[in-house]
Motif scaffolding. Structure first.
Motif, short mmCIF file in Angstrom:
data_model
loop_
_atom_site.label_atom_id
_atom_site.label_comp_id
_atom_site.label_asym_id
_atom_site.label_seq_id
_atom_site.Cartn_x
_atom_site.Cartn_y
_atom_site.Cartn_z
N VAL A 40 40.67 31.04 30.35
CA VAL A 40 41.53 30.60 31.44
C VAL A 40 40.66 30.21 32.64
O VAL A 40 39.85 31.02 33.12
N ALA A 41 40.79 28.97 33.12
CA ALA A 41 40.10 28.54 34.33
C ALA A 41 40.80 29.17 35.53
O ALA A 41 42.01 29.07 35.67
N LEU A 42 40.01 29.80 36.42
CA LEU A 42 40.60 30.59 37.49
C LEU A 42 40.44 30.00 38.89
O LEU A 42 41.07 30.47 39.83
N ALA A 43 39.59 29.00 39.06
CA ALA A 43 39.29 28.51 40.41
C ALA A 43 40.49 27.80 41.02
O ALA A 43 41.01 26.83 40.45
N PRO A 44 40.97 28.23 42.19
CA PRO A 44 42.05 27.50 42.86
C PRO A 44 41.51 26.20 43.44
O PRO A 44 40.42 26.16 44.02
N LYS A 45 42.26 25.13 43.29
CA LYS A 45 41.77 23.82 43.70
C LYS A 45 41.89 23.57 45.20
O LYS A 45 41.20 22.72 45.74
N ASP A 46 42.78 24.30 45.87
CA ASP A 46 43.06 23.99 47.27
C ASP A 46 42.55 25.03 48.24
O ASP A 46 42.87 25.00 49.42
N ALA A 47 41.73 25.98 47.77
CA ALA A 47 41.27 27.06 48.64
C ALA A 47 39.82 26.83 49.06
O ALA A 47 38.98 26.44 48.24
N ALA A 48 39.53 27.06 50.33
CA ALA A 48 38.15 27.00 50.80
C ALA A 48 37.37 28.17 50.23
O ALA A 48 37.85 29.30 50.21
N LEU A 49 36.16 27.89 49.72
CA LEU A 49 35.33 28.93 49.13
C LEU A 49 34.38 29.50 50.17
O LEU A 49 33.85 28.79 51.00
N GLN A 50 34.17 30.80 50.09
CA GLN A 50 33.35 31.48 51.07
C GLN A 50 32.22 32.23 50.38
O GLN A 50 32.26 32.49 49.17
N THR A 51 31.21 32.58 51.15
CA THR A 51 30.04 33.26 50.62
C THR A 51 30.34 34.74 50.44
O THR A 51 30.86 35.40 51.34
N THR A 52 29.99 35.27 49.27
CA THR A 52 30.14 36.69 48.98
C THR A 52 28.77 37.26 48.60
O THR A 52 27.75 36.55 48.65
N LEU A 53 28.76 38.52 48.21
CA LEU A 53 27.50 39.14 47.79
C LEU A 53 26.90 38.46 46.57
O LEU A 53 25.70 38.56 46.32
N LEU A 54 27.73 37.75 45.80
CA LEU A 54 27.24 37.08 44.60
C LEU A 54 27.05 35.58 44.80
O LEU A 54 26.83 34.84 43.85
N GLY A 55 27.14 35.11 46.06
CA GLY A 55 26.92 33.70 46.32
C GLY A 55 28.20 32.99 46.71
O GLY A 55 29.23 33.61 47.00
N ASN A 56 28.13 31.67 46.73
CA ASN A 56 29.26 30.85 47.14
C ASN A 56 29.97 30.30 45.91
O ASN A 56 29.36 29.63 45.08
N GLY A 57 31.26 30.58 45.78
CA GLY A 57 32.02 30.12 44.63
C GLY A 57 33.30 30.90 44.51
O GLY A 57 33.55 31.82 45.31
N PRO A 58 34.16 30.59 43.55
CA PRO A 58 35.41 31.34 43.39
C PRO A 58 35.18 32.82 43.11
O PRO A 58 35.85 33.68 43.66
N LEU A 59 34.27 33.12 42.18
CA LEU A 59 33.82 34.48 41.88
C LEU A 59 34.95 35.45 41.56
O LEU A 59 35.23 36.40 42.30
#
Length: 335
Positions: A261-280
């Protein structure tokens, strides 16, 4: 925040004696836990926690939530306990044991907590607010914990060591340690008792004999597999892949992949987390009362709501900053 809690309780008093089934979400960067209505995603309450809530477990009666608070720059040494009926919170001091992370509740209400800074697995009496047992799991970053079906043993994944450890809960001693895979992190016990471990640096899931910890199967799961959970009927294992932003679905009996299942939302701004920048995507839970699973999309501040019949995303719900841990609260009677 207190007003949100009081508002939720007022709804219960006004419209009935049962609280709505809720989804608890730990917002790591915001130091909060939100309670969302499991039918609509509406926020019912917000609770302040210690710094960086990482895992959440709910008591069998649905009245108490325990939260490991890992700390940000500095190690934290406490748990947050939330009274889900009256909204009060309290802390349990863990003393020398810092960076609490993995969490599981035993049948009697005690908590098992991994503490990365001390290389330990703690047994904590939640009612008394006291550490009652310590098992040394050693160096290698003991991270997540799962409990055997009979409640006699705990299993701890160690990220840097790439191993899984078996702890006898009667003696609080580690009895076995065996290789799993590079970056061993997520861990869960299958309906047949097998111990499943996600190895994030190897892009694999290993299945281990619960007694010897020998590896009996290795399954591919590309893109930093980080958590594993089972559906309530035991039929499927769900694995979140953090960098691929996918959910791998395995048949638990045959251990074969049946969906992705692809989980990335298409309309949400992505932010930096401890694991980097991405949906995560990280934390995941499966609803026992509806054909749904919920996955925390940490880099998008969203929850993905997944149809477990057709394995597709139904919708996304908003969260606080950097959601990770998830837990379910049943609808329960409130006096």
């Amino acid at each position: 925040m207190r007003r949100l809690v009081l508002a939720a309780l007022l709804l219960v008093i006004t419209f009935g004696v049962h609280a709505a089934p809720r989804l608890l979400v730990g917002n790591k960067a915001a130091d909060t836990v939100w309670a969302l209505d499991r039918a609509t995603g509406a926020r019912l309450a917000e609770y302040a926690t210690g710094p960086a809530p990482h895992e959440i477990a709910v008591s069998h009666d649905g009245r108490t939530a325990v939260v490991t608070t890992y700390g940000h720059q500095d190690a934290h040494h406490a748990l947050t306990v939330i009274d889900l009926v009256d909204g009060d919170t309290r802390a349990i001091d863990l003393g020398i044991h810092g960076r609490p992370h993995g969490l599981a509740l035993l049948a009697n209400g005690d908590a098992l907590v991994t503490t990365e800074a001390s290389g330990s697995l703690l047994r904590v009496d939640i009612a008394r607010g006291a550490v009652t047992g310590v098992a040394e799991v050693g160096d290698g970053i003991g991270h997540m914990v799962a409990v055997s079906k009979d409640g006699a043993f705990a299993y701890v994944s160690k990220i840097r060591a790439g191993t899984v450890v078996r702890v006898d809960l009667a003696t609080m001693h580690a009895t076995e340690e065996r290789p799993a895979g590079a970056g061993a992190e997520g861990i869960a016990v299958a309906p047949d008792g097998g111990v499943w471990v996600t190895n994030r640096a190897d892009d694999t899931v290993t299945v281990h004999d619960p007694d010897s910890l020998d590896t009996i199967a290795t399954l591919p799961s590309a893109g930093f597999p980080i958590r594993v959970v089972f559906t309530p009927d035991g039929r499927h294992a769900l694995v979140t892949n953090a960098t691929a932003a996918t959910l791998s679905v395995f048949d638990a009996a045959s251990r074969r992949a049946v969906a992705s299942v692809a989980l990335a939302p298409k309309d949400a701004a992505l932010q930096t987390t401890l694991l980097g920048n991405g949906p995560l995507p990280i934390g995941a839970v499966v609803d026992p009362d509806a054909p749904r699973a919920y996955v925390a999309i940490s880099g998008a501040d969203r929850i993905a709501v997944i149809d477990t019949r057709h394995w597709n995303v139904l919708e996304y719900w908003k969260t606080g900053r950097e959601p990770d841990a998830l837990a379910l609260v049943p609808g329960e009677a409130v006096p």
